[in-house]
Write a protein that holds these residues in place. Structure first.
Motif, PDB file in Angstrom:
ATOM      1  N   VAL A  95       0.856  -1.179   0.000  1.00 20.50           N
ATOM      2  CA  VAL A  95       0.000   0.000   0.000  1.00 20.50           C
ATOM      3  C   VAL A  95       0.895   1.233   0.000  1.00 20.50           C
ATOM      4  O   VAL A  95       2.004   1.210   0.539  1.00 20.50           O
ATOM      5  CB  VAL A  95      -0.933  -0.007   1.232  1.00 20.50           C
ATOM      6  N   SER A  96       0.431   2.305  -0.615  1.00 20.39           N
ATOM      7  CA  SER A  96       1.220   3.530  -0.629  1.00 20.39           C
ATOM      8  C   SER A  96       1.214   4.168   0.757  1.00 20.39           C
ATOM      9  O   SER A  96       0.271   3.975   1.535  1.00 20.39           O
ATOM     10  CB  SER A  96       0.680   4.516  -1.665  1.00 20.39           C
ATOM     11  N   MET A  97       2.238   4.932   1.067  1.00 18.20           N
ATOM     12  CA  MET A  97       2.303   5.625   2.349  1.00 18.20           C
ATOM     13  C   MET A  97       1.131   6.577   2.500  1.00 18.20           C
ATOM     14  O   MET A  97       0.577   6.732   3.588  1.00 18.20           O
ATOM     15  CB  MET A  97       3.625   6.371   2.478  1.00 18.20           C
ATOM     16  N   ALA A  98       0.747   7.236   1.400  1.00 17.00           N
ATOM     17  CA  ALA A  98      -0.369   8.184   1.454  1.00 17.00           C
ATOM     18  C   ALA A  98      -1.670   7.465   1.793  1.00 17.00           C
ATOM     19  O   ALA A  98      -2.466   7.933   2.616  1.00 17.00           O
ATOM     20  CB  ALA A  98      -0.501   8.928   0.127  1.00 17.00           C
ATOM     21  N   ALA A  99      -1.891   6.296   1.161  1.00 16.33           N
ATOM     22  CA  ALA A  99      -3.113   5.539   1.437  1.00 16.33           C
ATOM     23  C   ALA A  99      -3.115   5.004   2.861  1.00 16.33           C
ATOM     24  O   ALA A  99      -4.150   5.016   3.546  1.00 16.33           O
ATOM     25  CB  ALA A  99      -3.254   4.401   0.434  1.00 16.33           C
ATOM     26  N   LEU A 100      -1.964   4.533   3.329  1.00 10.93           N
ATOM     27  CA  LEU A 100      -1.866   4.048   4.703  1.00 10.93           C
ATOM     28  C   LEU A 100      -2.173   5.170   5.688  1.00 10.93           C
ATOM     29  O   LEU A 100      -2.906   4.974   6.668  1.00 10.93           O
ATOM     30  CB  LEU A 100      -0.467   3.492   4.967  1.00 10.93           C
ATOM     31  N   ASP A 101      -1.621   6.331   5.435  1.00 12.22           N
ATOM     32  CA  ASP A 101      -1.863   7.468   6.317  1.00 12.22           C
ATOM     33  C   ASP A 101      -3.346   7.828   6.352  1.00 12.22           C
ATOM     34  O   ASP A 101      -3.901   8.112   7.427  1.00 12.22           O
ATOM     35  CB  ASP A 101      -1.039   8.667   5.860  1.00 12.22           C
ATOM     36  N   MET A 102      -4.013   7.798   5.196  1.00 15.81           N
ATOM     37  CA  MET A 102      -5.442   8.109   5.154  1.00 15.81           C
ATOM     38  C   MET A 102      -6.254   7.082   5.925  1.00 15.81           C
ATOM     39  O   MET A 102      -7.166   7.426   6.682  1.00 15.81           O
ATOM     40  CB  MET A 102      -5.911   8.180   3.700  1.00 15.81           C
ATOM     41  N   PHE A 103      -5.911   5.810   5.758  1.00 14.59           N
ATOM     42  CA  PHE A 103      -6.624   4.742   6.476  1.00 14.59           C
ATOM     43  C   PHE A 103      -6.449   4.895   7.977  1.00 14.59           C
ATOM     44  O   PHE A 103      -7.413   4.819   8.746  1.00 14.59           O
ATOM     45  CB  PHE A 103      -6.109   3.383   6.009  1.00 14.59           C
ATOM     46  N   LEU A 104      -5.200   5.134   8.409  1.00 15.15           N
ATOM     47  CA  LEU A 104      -4.911   5.248   9.834  1.00 15.15           C
ATOM     48  C   LEU A 104      -5.463   6.534  10.437  1.00 15.15           C
ATOM     49  O   LEU A 104      -5.581   6.648  11.658  1.00 15.15           O
ATOM     50  CB  LEU A 104      -3.398   5.180  10.074  1.00 15.15           C
TER      51      LEU A 104
END
Length: 376
Positions: free
Chosen positions: A267-276
């Motif tokens: 997963v991209s860092m940006a997507a992970l950050d949004m999920f978290l």
């Protein structure tokens, strides 16, 4: 800013009468707990008179074991900050570990949050696991009657089963153990009366192995245990033959769910950050614990460790390498009234996993509050 390695912090909890104070007294005699700070809610509740050698100041006492004990009558954060200041200034010995004993009626989540959400304390202490004492004689009835007891078990990394020597009904004891495994499938159950609840067995339970600075995946990210506990439907009904009524929702802790999922897809860092960011923001009160190790597009050989409690996320940590041969993203959730399917769909929406329908993905990304009908 300090470069000192964070101090492992263990939370010791358990309902009234579960025997956690007796367990703590026993642990304090173990050399492995030398140079340990112990924080308890009411000093008078713990029988340490034979261990005391001198009063330090205010509510703090020095123990013969080398431990320092202070009462937490006020602000936990202030007490933890004060201990660090005393340590840094040389006013107390440079303790290597901290243990907090909660009151019997406490929800352990706010204690975890107090450390994880504090920008300074999160750099000086590392949550080293939750140990929950459970009374083998009265534990089943306690879980039936008290939601706090259920949460104490559900968030545990270790379950210290006390008073098994007083349990006269083997079938009832077996049923209690089965119930504990459904509530906390990733936790080890240790029999105190048999001497299994040693400092070595209870400490270093995760989410971080303080000595190696990597997560102990084998101990706290046990995907198979969560999958087995959840079953096909993600519920915690007792298997046939355990002598329990499968329709008794309160007895079977239907609101609490423990589940995990894994994926090879980075997963991209940006997507992970949004999920978290969005999942805890929208449903934080329902997330008793979240922990995992994540493969990212940007650094597939350096996984990210994540750990959260309700609305609070511990600062993610990038590891220098994968700690074991399994190089998949693995996420574990312990939730209350938050269905597994919803969390999976939300992850898929942000991770771009093909199996989720595009309309569902867009809906979840724009409105993470909307739990689909039929999902609990």
């Amino acid at each position: 800013m300090t470069t000192t390695a964070p101090i492992p912090l263990t939370i010791l909890t358990g309902f009234l009468g579960a025997g956690k104070t007796t367990l703590l007294n026993r642990l304090l005699r173990d050399p492995a707990l030398a140079d340990t700070v112990v924080l308890v809610n009411e000093f008078g509740e713990i029988g340490l008179d034979h261990l005391l050698i001198e009063a330090v100041s205010g509510d703090m006492v020095l123990l013969a074991s080398g431990c320092l004990c202070c009462t937490v009558r006020g602000d936990l954060v202030a007490a933890l900050e004060d201990l660090i200041a005393r340590r840094d200034e040389g006013r107390v010995a440079p303790f290597r570990r901290a243990v907090i004993e909660t009151t019997g009626l406490a929800d352990p989540a706010p204690v975890l949050q107090a450390v994880m959400s504090h920008p300074y304390l999160a750099t000086r202490y590392a949550i080293d696991g939750v140990v929950t004492a459970v009374d083998a004689v009265n534990g089943d009835a306690t879980l039936d009657m008290h939601a706090e007891a259920v949460k104490q078990v559900a968030v545990a990394d270790r379950l210290a089963l006390t008073k098994t020597d007083l349990a006269t009904d083997p079938a009832a004891l077996a049923a209690l153990k089965a119930r504990l495994r459904r509530l906390a499938p990733g936790a080890r159950i240790l029999d105190v009366a048999k001497g299994e609840a040693t400092a070595e067995a209870l400490l270093d339970a995760g989410p971080f192995d303080a000595s190696a600075k990597i997560p102990d995946v084998a101990r706290w990210l046990n995907e198979e245990a969560y999958r087995d506990a959840a079953g096909h439907e993600g519920h915690h009904h007792a298997p046939a033959g355990e002598g329990q009524d499968a329709h008794d929702v309160n007895r079977h802790d239907e609101h609490i769910r423990a589940f995990s999922f894994a994926t090879d897809r980075p997963v991209s860092m940006a997507a992970l950050d949004m999920f978290l960011t969005l999942l805890p923001s929208a449903h934080g009160a329902k997330i008793l614990r979240m922990k995992g190790i994540v493969k990212t597009v940007e650094s597939p050989d350096r996984p990210i460790v994540v750990h959260g409690v309700q609305h609070v996320l511990h600062p993610p940590v990038m590891l220098p390498a994968w700690p074991d041969a399994d190089r998949r993203t693995r996420l574990v959730f312990i939730t209350r009234d938050l269905p597994e399917d919803f969390v999976r769909k939300m992850w898929d929406a942000f991770a771009g996993t093909p199996r989720i329908d595009e309309p569902d993905a867009q809906a979840l990304m724009h409105n993470p509050l909307a739990i689909p009908r039929g999902d609990g």
